[in-house]
Design an enzyme around this catalytic site. Structure first.
Site, PDB file in Angstrom:
ATOM      1  N   LYS A 130      -0.872 -72.836 -32.984  1.00  0.00           N
ATOM      2  CA  LYS A 130       0.252 -73.528 -34.174  1.00  0.00           C
ATOM      3  C   LYS A 130       0.964 -74.823 -33.338  1.00  0.00           C
ATOM      4  CE  LYS A 130       1.988 -72.201 -38.117  1.00  0.00           C
ATOM      5  NZ  LYS A 130       1.363 -71.625 -39.301  1.00  0.00           N
ATOM      6  N   GLY A 169      -1.766 -77.187 -42.732  1.00  0.00           N
ATOM      7  CA  GLY A 169      -0.465 -77.270 -43.041  1.00  0.00           C
ATOM      8  C   GLY A 169       0.257 -75.989 -42.892  1.00  0.00           C
ATOM      9  N   ASP A 170       1.807 -76.410 -43.082  1.00  0.00           N
ATOM     10  CA  ASP A 170       2.781 -75.113 -43.084  1.00  0.00           C
ATOM     11  C   ASP A 170       4.055 -75.534 -43.374  1.00  0.00           C
ATOM     12  OD1 ASP A 170       2.943 -72.277 -41.671  1.00  0.00           O
ATOM     13  OD2 ASP A 170       4.932 -73.269 -41.362  1.00  0.00           O
ATOM     14  N   ASN A 245       4.806 -74.394 -51.561  1.00  0.00           N
ATOM     15  CA  ASN A 245       3.119 -73.923 -51.695  1.00  0.00           C
ATOM     16  C   ASN A 245       2.960 -72.620 -51.835  1.00  0.00           C
ATOM     17  OD1 ASN A 245       0.510 -73.224 -50.056  1.00  0.00           O
ATOM     18  ND2 ASN A 245       0.417 -74.906 -51.399  1.00  0.00           N
ATOM     19  N   SER A 381      -9.057 -71.844 -45.100  1.00  0.00           N
ATOM     20  CA  SER A 381      -9.243 -73.049 -44.113  1.00  0.00           C
ATOM     21  C   SER A 381     -10.581 -73.012 -43.495  1.00  0.00           C
ATOM     22  CB  SER A 381      -8.034 -73.095 -43.195  1.00  0.00           C
ATOM     23  OG  SER A 381      -6.992 -73.708 -43.834  1.00  0.00           O
TER      24      SER A 381
END
Ligand code: NDP
Ligand code: 2IT
Length: 449
Positions: A130, A169-170, A245, A381
């Site tokens: 991360k 993304g996050d 999202n 992903s």
């Protein structure tokens, strides 16, 4: 039954506290997993001999770097960038980047740690990592976001690659940011390497369904939990927090399955719309115009906005926290249960405090923890990586079908593992033990590294 840490595991947790002072979110994530592992060590004594838990709690590599950039007023700004490469036993490090002012090492490590087990649960060949920055994209122009992303990638590029580490993304990182990051990676390396990032645009290597995947997947997971109880989303009143999202596509899938979502939020407050949220409007406000959720009530006079309100006060059948960590505390959990909530599915990572988790487990409601329920994003992903590797692109329906099958399998594996270790219906134990065992077996096979 609420969890108690096993006496063999307790000293390992103490050591994590000593070695990582001040990283409270990381401590919380580690404790939650370690509390599940007592029975696993009984079944697999080799894990203790090989010090697998101690090794899993120590990231393989942690990178912290300066991110200087120039804002629209010609002022120099300095942010801090992070990438924690946690565990690569099952595949290249994989996990998102978060841009939010609250980001510091403790947040990145909690997210990276959870990612290791989540990614293992998908059954796909991905390790865990991360990253992110304390950069706040709110109110920044496109040009500022681009210059920040370029500076961030100017350091990050040397640490990542399709076989090494694959960010995505996050919070605060969506399609726009992935585009700027990919552009800079391509420019610096002189390589068109699709598999280095996921969440790409559809015309340049992205996968259909990746945008929807986390939300859709979380709803598929809850649907599986409801099926076990001979129930479904049909006619259910649902509350979904956040309006980013994950929240948007959670809402979309709930409605497709016959449920109604009555509330949405951001960090300033929530809106309540008894007739059901107008999702096209939320998409327009949030995805396109980047405005606040409070603006919703300008378009729907029968909706109300509660500034600074607590969305969990709203009675619902199903709650899906989809904003951020620790957004449901013990009091909120108690309120939800007392108001008749029968299922909680975590779209966000670690959105419920340990007190809240205990209340959900003791109340025996269907509680799907984030590392299982929100794994659909990273799973898709990995499907994007598969498409990139074969220079192919799949249809929406085929990709969604794959996602749904993966979520079914994750549910089944958590359900069966919970039973195997004597806590039927406890998806926290199921997810922690199933994910841990998969990573641990690979680590044992690869020796002391
Ligand atoms: P977005 O940036 O798209 O949206 C985040 C939403 O959560 C916004 O509505 C935001 O409100 C709110 N929020 C963020 N931080 C806070 C905070 N500190 N307090 C209150 N509200 C907050 O992010 P995502 O939807 O991608 O992510 C949401 C959650 O889902 C996160 O926990 C993330 O880790 C998790 N997740 C995301 C995946 C993905 O694929 N994107 C995959 C798996 C999990 P505001 O605009 O006011 O900040
Ligand atoms: O928390 C998560 O699983 C994500 N933010 C998605 C990670 C990814 O690599 O797609």
């Amino acid at each position: 039954m609420s969890p108690v840490i096993d006496e063999k595991v307790a000293p390992i947790y103490q050591e994590v506290l000593n070695r990582n002072p001040g990283e409270v979110e990381f401590h919380q994530a580690v404790l939650e997993v370690l509390e599940s592992l007592g029975p696993v060590l009984v079944k697999y004594p080799e894990f203790a001999h090989q010090k697998i838990i101690q090794r899993i709690c120590e990231p393989e590599r942690q990178i912290i770097f300066r991110v200087p950039w120039v804002d629209d007023q010609n002022q120099v700004q300095i942010n801090r960038g992070f990438r924690v490469e946690f565990n690569s036993a099952l595949g290249p490090y994989k996990g998102g980047l978060r841009f939010h002012p609250s980001v510091y090492l403790g947040i990145v490590k909690f997210l990276g740690f959870e990612q290791v087990f989540k990614n293992a649960l998908t059954g796909l060949p991905i390790g865990g990592g991360k990253g992110g920055s304390d950069f706040d994209p709110k109110g920044r122009s496109d040009g500022e976001v681009m210059r920040f992303c370029q500076s961030f990638m100017t350091e990050l590029y040397r640490h990542i690659g399709e076989h090494t580490d694959v960010p995505a993304g996050d919070i605060g990182v969506g399609g726009r940011e992935i585009g700027y990051l990919f552009g800079q990676y391509k420019r610096i390396t002189n390589r068109w390497e699709a598999g280095v990032l996921t969440g790409k645009g559809l015309s340049w290597g992205g996968s259909l369904v990746r945008t929807e995947a986390t939300g859709y997947g979380a709803v598929f997971f809850v649907d599986e939990m409801l099926k076990v109880r001979n129930d479904s989303f049909e006619g259910k009143k649902c509350v979904v927090s956040g309006s980013g999202n994950v929240s948007i596509y959670t809402t979309e899938k709930i409605v497709q399955l016959g449920g109604k979502v009555v509330a949405s939020s951001d960090s300033n407050g929530y809106i309540y719309h008894e007739n059901g949220i107008d999702l096209d409007l939320v998409k327009q406000l949030k995805e396109i115009e980047r405005r606040r959720i409070s603006d919703y009530v300008n378009y729907h006079k029968d909706a109300k906005y509660v500034a600074g309100g607590n969305i969990w006060e709203i009675p619902c059948d199903v709650a899906m926290p989809s904003a951020t960590q620790n957004e449901i505390n013990g009091k909120d959990a108690k309120m939800l249960v007392e108001n008749g909530c029968i299922a909680v599915g975590e779209g966000a990572n670690m959105p419920t405090t340990p007190e809240g988790v205990k209340i959900f487990l003791d109340a025996n409601i269907a509680y799907g923890p984030g590392k299982a329920a929100n794994a659909g994003g990273v799973a898709t992903s990995a499907l994007e990586m598969q498409q990139n590797a074969s220079r192919d692109s799949w249809t929406f329906d085929y990709t969604e079908e794959r996602l749904q099958r993966i979520m079914k399998n994750i549910h089944q594996s958590c359900y069966e593992t919970a039973e195997e270790f004597g806590t039927p219906g406890n998806y926290v134990n199921g997810a922690n033990c199933a994910g841990f065992i998969k990573v641990a077996k690979a680590m044992v096979a690869m020796g002391i590294i």
